[in-house]
Design a protein around this motif. Structure first.
Motif, mmCIF file in Angstrom:
data_model
loop_
_atom_site.group_PDB
_atom_site.id
_atom_site.type_symbol
_atom_site.label_atom_id
_atom_site.label_comp_id
_atom_site.label_asym_id
_atom_site.label_seq_id
_atom_site.Cartn_x
_atom_site.Cartn_y
_atom_site.Cartn_z
ATOM 1 N N THR A 1 3.053 2.466 2.332
ATOM 2 C CA THR A 1 3.433 3.049 3.616
ATOM 3 C C THR A 1 4.946 3.037 3.792
ATOM 4 O O THR A 1 5.601 2.022 3.559
ATOM 5 C CB THR A 1 2.780 2.277 4.777
ATOM 6 N N TRP B 1 -3.374 4.266 3.372
ATOM 7 C CA TRP B 1 -4.702 3.842 3.779
ATOM 8 C C TRP B 1 -5.122 2.656 2.912
ATOM 9 O O TRP B 1 -4.564 2.455 1.832
ATOM 10 C CB TRP B 1 -5.684 5.010 3.610
ATOM 11 N N ASP C 1 0.791 -1.239 0.000
ATOM 12 C CA ASP C 1 0.000 0.000 0.000
ATOM 13 C C ASP C 1 0.823 1.289 0.000
ATOM 14 O O ASP C 1 0.270 2.377 0.008
ATOM 15 C CB ASP C 1 -0.979 0.013 1.178
#
Length: 418
Positions: A322, A335, A320
């Motif tokens: 991060t 998120w 994702d």
């Protein structure tokens, strides 16, 4: 430029053995793992690394392993995992310019360091180093002279950060009184009491534990003047910055009897590997002195915590975007990707030293591109001359088009669809 597609399988190259917990995390993410534990030259590693998306390394070395040449040969590389305390094996500047985050876990071993320090309190107070050495040589010397319980004594902690605060909690469990001094105001934990000056702490402490950072102002912060301020018969413990103590002055304080003992786990100019070369320092063979080879953070539990933390960070970054836990990189918590949305990540090199101005211009260019599409959410952060963008856009068909436009910006390092 667009990152080369790595297909459906993420490939991991392990340069060192890693704990089973880390292997399990990679296997659960369906990553393909290949081991390369043999020693390789820079050229050999550069040729080997090209097909991998992730590289993991643990052992410390006097030389950089993932050099500029090696990293620039890693055209598919997305992330690096470092399982030691510091990423000294990696050319961080090149990794940053390439948009390759380097993940570490510097705090996961601090509990191990605090445990070693609190154990040293008891060993020194009971003169265990001397009694152990004597009985190993065949001498039975059962005495109680100058042997004390630690209960009710005062521990002075210099540097009340991650290790210092944990040490204080452990010491209170042993019924010690805990005081601390730090250059910044910090909230005490438990019954620990802050002191306004180092001199005030030294005058009260039966044990002094150093937990200071490796900054120039802490070089030899403990010398003859500080040892003279310590209580007669007190003890010194250091498992933090290796240049914080003047070892010659400490040796004199122990020889004179002013200090009753010391436990040292960090040394100036200490070896970075277990080479078969003699190691000497002025504290060797002194009474009631514990010397250990920088093992404060070396425990199986600490290694496993690091492994879980680093692998989790890498897996989350790949899935994702991060970047929490990455060294000298913009830190963004991504998120979850919603149904019907595609997440895009883009790294940008901000060449202008006035990063505020350059970053604003870069954001303006990005906004101009994204304004033509249905963007639900976007975040941009900068650090050390690098900007990192994550954006959610609707429809998978337009994602490639957006990525292509972002990649054409002059400062773009790499972009990818998550």
């Amino acid at each position: 430029m667009l990152s080369p597609a790595f297909g459906k399988t993420v490939k991991v190259l392990l340069l060192d053995p890693i704990p089973s917990a880390a292997l399990r995390a990679f296997h659960e993410a369906n990553y393909e793992i290949e081991e390369a534990f043999e020693e390789m030259s820079e050229g050999e590693l550069a040729r080997r690394i090209g097909e991998f998306n992730i590289v993991c390394i643990e052992h410390t070395s006097e030389d950089i392993i993932l050099t500029d040449e090696v990293l620039r040969s890693a055209h598919r590389l997305l992330a690096i995992g470092v399982f030691s305390q510091t990423p000294s094996q990696v050319d961080l500047s090149t990794a940053r310019i390439m948009g390759v985050p380097v993940f570490t876990s510097p705090y996961s071993r601090f509990h191990s360091v605090a445990e070693l320090m609190v154990s040293s309190l008891i060993l020194l107070a009971r003169q265990v180093p001397d009694r152990s050495r004597e009985i190993h040589s065949g001498t039975w010397n059962k005495i109680s002279t100058n042997c004390y319980e630690v209960r009710g004594k005062t521990l002075g902690i210099v540097g009340y950060g991650h290790v210092g605060s944990q040490l204080g909690v452990m010491a209170e469990a042993l019924s010690l009184r805990v005081i601390f001094y730090d250059s910044v105001a910090l909230m005490p934990i438990g019954r620990a009491s802050p002191k306004n000056s180092l001199e005030g702490l030294l005058a009260e402490s039966d044990f002094v534990a150093l937990n200071v950072s490796s900054v120039p102002e802490n070089v030899k912060m403990f010398g003859k003047a500080q040892f003279d301020m310590m209580k007669p018969g007190s003890y010194l413990i250091n498992a933090s910055f290796n240049e914080a103590i003047d070892l010659d002055a400490l040796a004199e304080a122990i020889k004179s009897g002013h200090l009753r003992g010391a436990a040292i786990d960090q040394f100036p100019s200490q070896p970075k590997s277990n080479k078969k070369t003699p190691f000497t320092n002025p504290l060797q063979n002194l009474p009631n002195v514990i010397l250990t080879p920088a093992i404060g953070d070396q425990t199986e539990e600490g290694k496993e915590r690091v492994a879980v933390d680093v692998t989790s960070s890498i897996v989350r970054y790949i899935s994702d975007g991060t970047t929490y836990g990455a060294v000298s990189f913009p830190s963004i918590a991504a998120w979850p990707i919603k149904t019907g949305m595609v997440k895009i990540s883009s790294w940008s090199w901000i060449r202008n030293p006035l990063w505020i101005s350059s970053g604003w211009l870069k954001m303006k260019e990005i906004d101009y591109i994204l304004s033509a599409y249905n963007v639900q959410k976007q975040v941009l952060d900068t650090d050390s001359g690098v900007g990192y963008l994550i954006a959610d856009v609707a429809t998978e068909h337009l994602a490639t088009e957006i990525v292509s436009q972002l990649a054409m910006l002059s400062n773009t390092i790499r972009t990818r669809i998550l």
